[in-house]
Structure formats: structure tokens, C-alpha cells
Design an enzyme around this catalytic site. Structure first.
Site, PDB file in Angstrom:
ATOM      1  N   CYS A 182      51.618   4.897 -46.232  1.00  0.00           N
ATOM      2  CA  CYS A 182      52.787   5.743 -46.023  1.00  0.00           C
ATOM      3  C   CYS A 182      54.003   4.879 -45.648  1.00  0.00           C
ATOM      4  CB  CYS A 182      52.471   6.724 -44.902  1.00  0.00           C
ATOM      5  SG  CYS A 182      53.704   8.010 -44.670  1.00  0.00           S
ATOM      6  N   ASP A 199      55.873   5.457 -43.311  1.00  0.00           N
ATOM      7  CA  ASP A 199      56.036   5.607 -41.860  1.00  0.00           C
ATOM      8  C   ASP A 199      56.234   4.251 -41.167  1.00  0.00           C
ATOM      9  OD1 ASP A 199      55.275   5.994 -39.006  1.00  0.00           O
ATOM     10  OD2 ASP A 199      54.903   8.047 -39.687  1.00  0.00           O
ATOM     11  N   ARG A 228      55.642   3.274 -38.337  1.00  0.00           N
ATOM     12  CA  ARG A 228      54.653   2.884 -37.333  1.00  0.00           C
ATOM     13  C   ARG A 228      53.452   2.143 -37.918  1.00  0.00           C
ATOM     14  NH1 ARG A 228      54.322   8.904 -35.079  1.00  0.00           N
ATOM     15  NH2 ARG A 228      54.368   9.203 -37.358  1.00  0.00           N
ATOM     16  N   HIS A 259      47.406   7.946 -42.212  1.00  0.00           N
ATOM     17  CA  HIS A 259      47.540   7.667 -40.778  1.00  0.00           C
ATOM     18  C   HIS A 259      47.707   8.956 -39.976  1.00  0.00           C
ATOM     19  CE1 HIS A 259      51.928   8.485 -40.419  1.00  0.00           C
ATOM     20  NE2 HIS A 259      51.863   8.308 -41.722  1.00  0.00           N
TER      21      HIS A 259
END
Ligand SMILES: [Zn+2]
Length: 269
Positions: free
Chosen positions: A39, A41, A43, A98
């Protein structure tokens, strides 16, 4: 932005200067063994969580670690998959979802995105198989639990999408490529990998079978013909999973699996 510019200088004077030989080598070409799909993302850092060196991972990132099925979209994903498998000869493809994935949250309320984020709405169409499966089989779940199952089911959906690519289909047939479905838990740093025999997400070093995501296509050729096939797999028969071990309410995920998925975010409670 200032922080990033300072980072550029620090990279050049610290990491780059101590790894010059590696960068000199990489300037002549890349030979990653792994295609890592995850992803966008912020993080998640594929190299950080796998402790991989520069040049070891060929990475595709987008909202929801989605790979449209072959021919379903004319985007960069298909081209990157084809290039990684055919030109670079990667031997492993990892789809890594995730915890707390915003794209999966969006998928669970996809219809509400049509006006506000039409491009996201359209993109999530490629995870429609995940949405449909959740809608019809997980009606008893909601909130965080449903989101965790969505993340897990989606990596499995994307593995199936990968199988629709001719270059992948062909390499799987010769056992030259291995597909892995991972879930990364942001709060614990833990990664779990799907084991299709146990129907469970397990820690990657827990099971030797995780060397390869078993090919589900079973050929029924006479034994002597099978022996002549390139990269012939000795056993393609998967052991039956005892019905009692499965949660009848979740035909795809076992209760154990769901518990493991949950442990990422709820295990500390
Ligand atoms: Zn995400």
C-alpha cells in the site's frame, strides 16, 4: 520540506559514502529477486521491515496494494508486474497488506466515495471481489474486526488477480515463481504470511511450506508424463483441512486465522 532537503545531504555524506561500491554496482543494472507489492500508506517501509538492501526489492505501491486482473486496466501495475517477472526474472512476489488500511476502510463503504473521491471509487473496483466476498460471507462482523478481515481477504484476492497474468501463470507452471500473501501489523511490527494448506496467517518462519505459496492448479496427467514436465512438482495434492478446524461461519478464514489477524491490533488488550 526543509527536513527532506537536509535528509538528502545527510544521505549523500553518510549512507552513500559508506556504500559506494554497492551503488557503483547498481549503476550497471538491477537484479532484485523479489517483487514487493504494498500500500502507499506512509507507515509501511518495505526495505525497513524486511531489512532489505537497496536493489533487492522491486516495489509497486498504490492505494490498497491492488493489482487489477490482466487486461482489466491499462495502468502501470500490469506493466510493472510484467517487467519484474519477465525482464528482471523475480522469483518471489509478495502482496503485503497492512493493519488500519485506509483503502480497505474505503472499500467497506465504497458507494459513499463516488462523489467525493471518484478516482478512488473507480480504483477500488479492482478489489470488488474482496468487497463481494465480505458482503456475502462476513455479515456477522463489523468495525475493526471486519476491517482486519478485509485486509486479509484483499491480499488473497490480489494473489488471485496476479495469477491471471500470462507471464505469472507460465512461471508458476514451471515452479519458477512463488506468490506470498503478507499482512504487516503497524502496531507490533509483526508480519504474518498466508499458509494455504492451514488456511491461516502464520509467522513466516513458522512453516517450511512458506518457501512457496502452493500452486492450487492441480494437473491430472499420467505419472510418467508428469515426470517429464519442467520443474515438476512432486506433490500437488493438498491435504484436506478438517472441517471441524474451520469456523463454519467463515469458510475461507479459520477462527484461528481471524484470531491471529486480530492479535496484531487487539493482542495487547
Ligand atoms: Zn493501506
Amino acid at each position: 520540506m526543509k527536513k527532506l532537503l537536509k535528509g538528502l545531504r545527510q544521505f549523500k555524506s553518510n549512507y552513500f559514502s559508506t556504500h559506494q561500491e554497492l551503488f557503483e554496482q547498481l549503476s550497471h543494472g538491477q537484479k532484485p529477486r523479489v517483487l514487493f507489492i504494498t500500500c502507499s500508506d506512509s507507515r509501511i517501509d518495505p526495505n525497513l521491515i524486511t531489512n532489505a538492501e537497496v536493489g533487492e526489492l522491486f516495489v509497486i505501491r498504490n492505494a490498497g496494494n491492488i493489482i487489477p486482473p490482466f487486461g482489466a486496466a491499462n495502468g502501470g501495475e500490469g506493466a510493472a508486474v510484467e517487467y519484474a517477472v519477465q525482464a528482471l526474472g523475480v522469483e518471489h512476489i509478495i502482496v503485503c497488506g497492512h493493519s488500519h488500511c485506509g483503502a480497505m476502510k474505503g472499500l467497506l463503504k465504497r458507494s459513499s466515495l463516488e462523489d467525493e473521491m471518484p478516482l478512488v471509487y473507480e480504483w477500488l473496483r479492482h478489489a470488488e471481489a474482496t468487497r463481494q466476498l465480505l458482503k456475502e460471507n462476513y455479515t456477522h462482523l463489523e468495525g475493526e474486526t471486519l476491517l482486519e478481515v478485509a485486509v486479509a481477504e484483499n491480499v488473497l484476492t490480489q494473489i488471485e488477480n496476479l495469477r491471471t497474468y500470462p507471464v505469472i501463470h507460465s512461471k508458476l507452471y514451471r515452479n519458477k515463481l512463488h506468490l506470498h500473501a503478507w499482512i504487516y501489523h503497524i502496531e507490533t511490527g509483526e508480519v504474518l504470511e498466508y499458509d494455504s494448506i492451514r488456511h491461516d496467517f502464520v509467522t513466516p518462519d513458522e512453516n517450511a511450506m512458506l518457501e512457496a505459496y502452493p500452486v492450487q492448479c492441480v494437473l491430472s496427467l499420467p505419472e510418467d508424463v508428469e515426470d517429464l514436465l519442467p520443474g515438476h512438482r512432486q506433490s500437488q495434492t493438498q491435504p484436506e483441512v478438517a472441517e471441524a478446524e474451520r469456523d463454519v461461519m467463515m469458510p475461507w478464514l479459520s477462527s484461528d486465522q481471524v484470531a491471529r489477524i486480530r492479535s496484531g491490533s487487539n493482542g495487547r488488550r
